[in-house]
Design a protein around this motif. Structure first.
Motif, PDB file in Angstrom:
ATOM      1  N   GLY A  70      -1.633 -12.157   1.180  1.00 17.52           N
ATOM      2  CA  GLY A  70      -0.888 -11.346   0.304  1.00 17.52           C
ATOM      3  C   GLY A  70      -1.838 -10.066  -0.328  1.00 17.52           C
ATOM      4  O   GLY A  70      -1.476  -8.944  -0.560  1.00 17.52           O
ATOM      5  N   LEU A  71      -3.230 -10.313  -0.440  1.00 17.58           N
ATOM      6  CA  LEU A  71      -3.947  -9.150  -0.920  1.00 17.58           C
ATOM      7  C   LEU A  71      -4.192  -8.212   0.438  1.00 17.58           C
ATOM      8  O   LEU A  71      -4.173  -6.949  -0.080  1.00 17.58           O
ATOM      9  N   LEU A  72      -4.043  -8.633   1.519  1.00 22.53           N
ATOM     10  CA  LEU A  72      -4.074  -7.563   2.668  1.00 22.53           C
ATOM     11  C   LEU A  72      -2.542  -6.848   2.487  1.00 22.53           C
ATOM     12  O   LEU A  72      -2.756  -5.561   2.724  1.00 22.53           O
ATOM     13  N   VAL A  73      -1.827  -7.476   2.351  1.00 20.67           N
ATOM     14  CA  VAL A  73      -0.396  -6.535   2.107  1.00 20.67           C
ATOM     15  C   VAL A  73      -0.540  -5.770   0.940  1.00 20.67           C
ATOM     16  O   VAL A  73       0.011  -4.722   1.069  1.00 20.67           O
ATOM     17  N   LEU A  74      -1.056  -6.274  -0.240  1.00 17.83           N
ATOM     18  CA  LEU A  74      -0.847  -5.258  -1.338  1.00 17.83           C
ATOM     19  C   LEU A  74      -2.059  -4.104  -1.085  1.00 17.83           C
ATOM     20  O   LEU A  74      -1.827  -3.071  -1.562  1.00 17.83           O
ATOM     21  N   LEU A  75      -3.180  -4.535  -0.511  1.00 18.86           N
ATOM     22  CA  LEU A  75      -3.751  -3.350   0.039  1.00 18.86           C
ATOM     23  C   LEU A  75      -3.161  -2.300   0.667  1.00 18.86           C
ATOM     24  O   LEU A  75      -3.303  -1.127   0.455  1.00 18.86           O
ATOM     25  N   GLY A  76      -2.576  -2.782   1.786  1.00 14.50           N
ATOM     26  CA  GLY A  76      -1.782  -1.810   2.713  1.00 14.50           C
ATOM     27  C   GLY A  76      -0.827  -1.214   1.838  1.00 14.50           C
ATOM     28  O   GLY A  76      -0.618   0.264   2.111  1.00 14.50           O
ATOM     29  N   PHE A  77       0.085  -1.705   0.836  1.00 12.24           N
ATOM     30  CA  PHE A  77       0.945  -1.213   0.218  1.00 12.24           C
ATOM     31  C   PHE A  77       0.405  -0.133  -0.776  1.00 12.24           C
ATOM     32  O   PHE A  77       0.857   1.154  -0.998  1.00 12.24           O
ATOM     33  N   THR A  78      -0.822  -0.407  -1.181  1.00 17.85           N
ATOM     34  CA  THR A  78      -1.621   0.568  -2.217  1.00 17.85           C
ATOM     35  C   THR A  78      -1.949   1.650  -1.333  1.00 17.85           C
ATOM     36  O   THR A  78      -1.706   2.890  -1.810  1.00 17.85           O
ATOM     37  N   TRP A  79      -2.473   1.605  -0.186  1.00 15.36           N
ATOM     38  CA  TRP A  79      -2.862   2.805   0.797  1.00 15.36           C
ATOM     39  C   TRP A  79      -1.517   3.532   1.159  1.00 15.36           C
ATOM     40  O   TRP A  79      -1.558   4.684   0.971  1.00 15.36           O
ATOM     41  N   LEU A  81       1.142   3.873  -0.539  1.00 15.80           N
ATOM     42  CA  LEU A  81       1.617   4.726  -1.709  1.00 15.80           C
ATOM     43  C   LEU A  81       0.886   5.821  -1.884  1.00 15.80           C
ATOM     44  O   LEU A  81       1.572   6.946  -2.256  1.00 15.80           O
ATOM     45  N   ILE A  82      -0.276   5.622  -1.922  1.00 12.94           N
ATOM     46  CA  ILE A  82      -1.341   7.010  -2.103  1.00 12.94           C
ATOM     47  C   ILE A  82      -1.366   7.719  -0.941  1.00 12.94           C
ATOM     48  O   ILE A  82      -1.139   9.250  -1.179  1.00 12.94           O
TER      49      ILE A  82
END
Length: 132
Positions: A70-79, A81-82
């Motif tokens: 989940g954290l890996l998915v959130l990291l990818g989503f953050t990247w 988005l930016i």
């Protein structure tokens, strides 16, 4: 029936002909991050619905998002988005008719990539510091 002679037409260039360039890859990644953001929005809506539904549903969503996957998915989503936002600013700048010099285009592509990585790391560091 009369036989038709094939017309000699120019062939369109294919991807095998082009040499991959940073700007071409950044354009492809911009489209890919846009598609990834759609998937990420589904996860965000699920998380919000879980928060509104019940404590158990929210605890399940939180457990999934706090796992390593989940954290890996959130990291990818953050990247994503930016990166997509910075790419959008780059395209907005081009819409003004400026920045089309080859050196400027290359510099902006590199800045987009570096900026998205640096800002993602900063966002996660700040989130970690606030959370801890």
């Amino acid at each position: 029936m009369a036989e038709t002679k094939p017309v000699d037409r120019p062939l369109s260039p294919h991807l095998q002909i082009y040499k991959p360039m940073l700007t071409m890859m950044m354009s492809i990644v911009h489209r890919a991050t846009g598609m990834a953001l759609y998937a990420g929005m589904i996860l965000l809506v699920w998380w919000l619905c879980a928060a509104a539904a019940s404590d158990d549903a929210f605890a399940t969503a939180q457990w999934i998002f706090s796992s390593w996957l989940g954290l890996l998915v959130l990291l990818g989503f953050t990247w994503a988005l930016i990166h997509h936002a910075l790419g959008g600013l780059r395209y907005l700048y081009w819409d003004t008719g400026r920045g089309f010099e080859l050196s400027r285009v290359e510099l902006m592509a590199k800045a987009n990539l570096a900026g998205s990585i640096i800002l993602t790391i900063l966002v996660w560091i700040i989130a970690y510091m606030v959370h801890a």
